[in-house]
Scaffold this motif. Sequence first.
Motif, short mmCIF file in Angstrom:
data_model
loop_
_atom_site.label_atom_id
_atom_site.label_comp_id
_atom_site.label_asym_id
_atom_site.label_seq_id
_atom_site.Cartn_x
_atom_site.Cartn_y
_atom_site.Cartn_z
N SER A 273 0.71 -1.40 0.00
CA SER A 273 -0.43 -0.42 -0.07
C SER A 273 1.38 1.09 -0.05
O SER A 273 0.60 2.65 -0.69
N GLY A 277 1.89 3.77 -3.08
CA GLY A 277 0.58 5.71 -2.78
C GLY A 277 2.50 6.04 -3.54
O GLY A 277 2.05 7.24 -3.86
N ASP A 281 1.60 9.69 -6.61
CA ASP A 281 2.15 10.60 -5.34
C ASP A 281 3.65 11.32 -6.57
O ASP A 281 2.93 12.09 -7.07
N ARG A 405 -5.82 4.14 -10.92
CA ARG A 405 -4.09 4.70 -10.21
C ARG A 405 -3.64 5.30 -11.18
O ARG A 405 -3.69 7.18 -10.86
N ARG A 472 5.38 10.51 3.91
CA ARG A 472 5.06 9.28 3.73
C ARG A 472 6.86 8.97 4.08
O ARG A 472 7.73 9.68 4.02
#
Length: 472
Positions: A273, A277, A281, A405, A472
């Motif tokens: 996950s 991400g 990004d 995505r 992150r």
Amino acid sequence: MANHRLITLGWIFTEKFGLIFLSMITFVVYARLLSPAELGVGTVIIAIVELIGLVYSSVLEDPLVRLERLEDKHITTAFWAAVLVSLVSIVVISGAVMLYTPDPVLQWMTAVASVKILFTMMARVYVAQMRRNGNFKMLASRTLLGKVFGGVAGIAVALWGLGAWAVIAQAVIMELVSIIVLMLGDRRRIAFHIDGPVLRELLKSGAPVAINALSSQTLQRGVNVVLGMTAGVNAVGMFNMAMRIIELPRTAIYNGLLSYALPAFARRSAEPSRLLGIIGDSTAVSGFLLTPLFIGIALTANDLIPLIFGAKWTDAIPLLQVLACTAAIGNTAMYATTALVAVNRSHLTIKAEVATTVLALALVYTLGNLYGGMAAALALLARMLIITPLQIRGLIAAIGYGWQRFFDSNYRSVIASVVMAATVLSVSPQLGLHGYLHLFCNIVVGALSYAVAYSVMHPRWPQEFKSVFTAR
């Protein structure tokens, strides 16, 4: 942690944008002092040498970066295997060119250029360890110093009227200075030892990466070689002019982002996950910056080339426009190969990479005699249109990176760039300006229209993009 990340990225982009600035200086000088044929000869020779060096580098460097623990046996094995294969390659290349051409100048150019392989390969273990440790300050220093000394040498050779030797001198001296800086920064003694099992492990891990790199770089370097065979060195010179304008910012920015991305992705490879991400990004942030950049280059090509490089390069304008659009499409999946390396699934796209590269080179070979440099530009565009969805399919199979995505990461930058292009094309003829003022106004109109269009679709983009580097 966030501050360290920003500092790391700061050094990466100090290096990469410094390279753009220095490369532009030397490139403008070469465009003014060298003929298209001279630039073409130097480009073909360096393309062959760099292709060989890049394949060897890919086998060793990325696997070293990915290792959980980098031990002395890995360093000694990689270093001395690299040195030995480089020396053999220098001898083979020098002998092959003597059989290929009786021209002593071309023989000497190729032999001298092949020494670049040795310097490039010696640097791999140093670069891999510094990437692992986040020592991008040293990496930036060695690249910038190498570029300064190489650029000065190349310009001096061009001013002396030695033609294609300028391109050779710049490439070789840049690599020589780079490895000297790395060795001074890390004064370790690398004992002569090659561990067979370790070497086999590195080769096994690096082979898929090398095949992908070979495919990609065979395309970039091989196009010049095939185009020279079919259309002549003048066509190579024109194509290389357009390609260099794209590759200077593209390579600098891509290499900077991907150098940081591989260890960052690898650290998250066990957490799907988080990995998904950061890929999404990173793609959104990169597309926000790069897609309008390349579309903007296409829009301003008619002013850019004659004003900066001179009227003798006007045939490169349509080539530049096609290549700029190709680069913009490539932005949408720029992290695909790096993500697959990070999770050790790069084999998923090998067949696609190789097949599309062969197809592109076949197009250049078939059409080069008729269309010159445009055959190469269109071949690269066709290949990009085919390989991009195949790379996304590889990501879907490897980590579940879905089409939704992919769309979410790219649609804003694509739509805003289309709005920018439409605005510039409609406003530009009404400006009634010429020369640098016309170029400047087109850039301002394009930047403002892009910023407005993107902000309408995503008003909170500054806060969200900042979180990519801090949260992150």
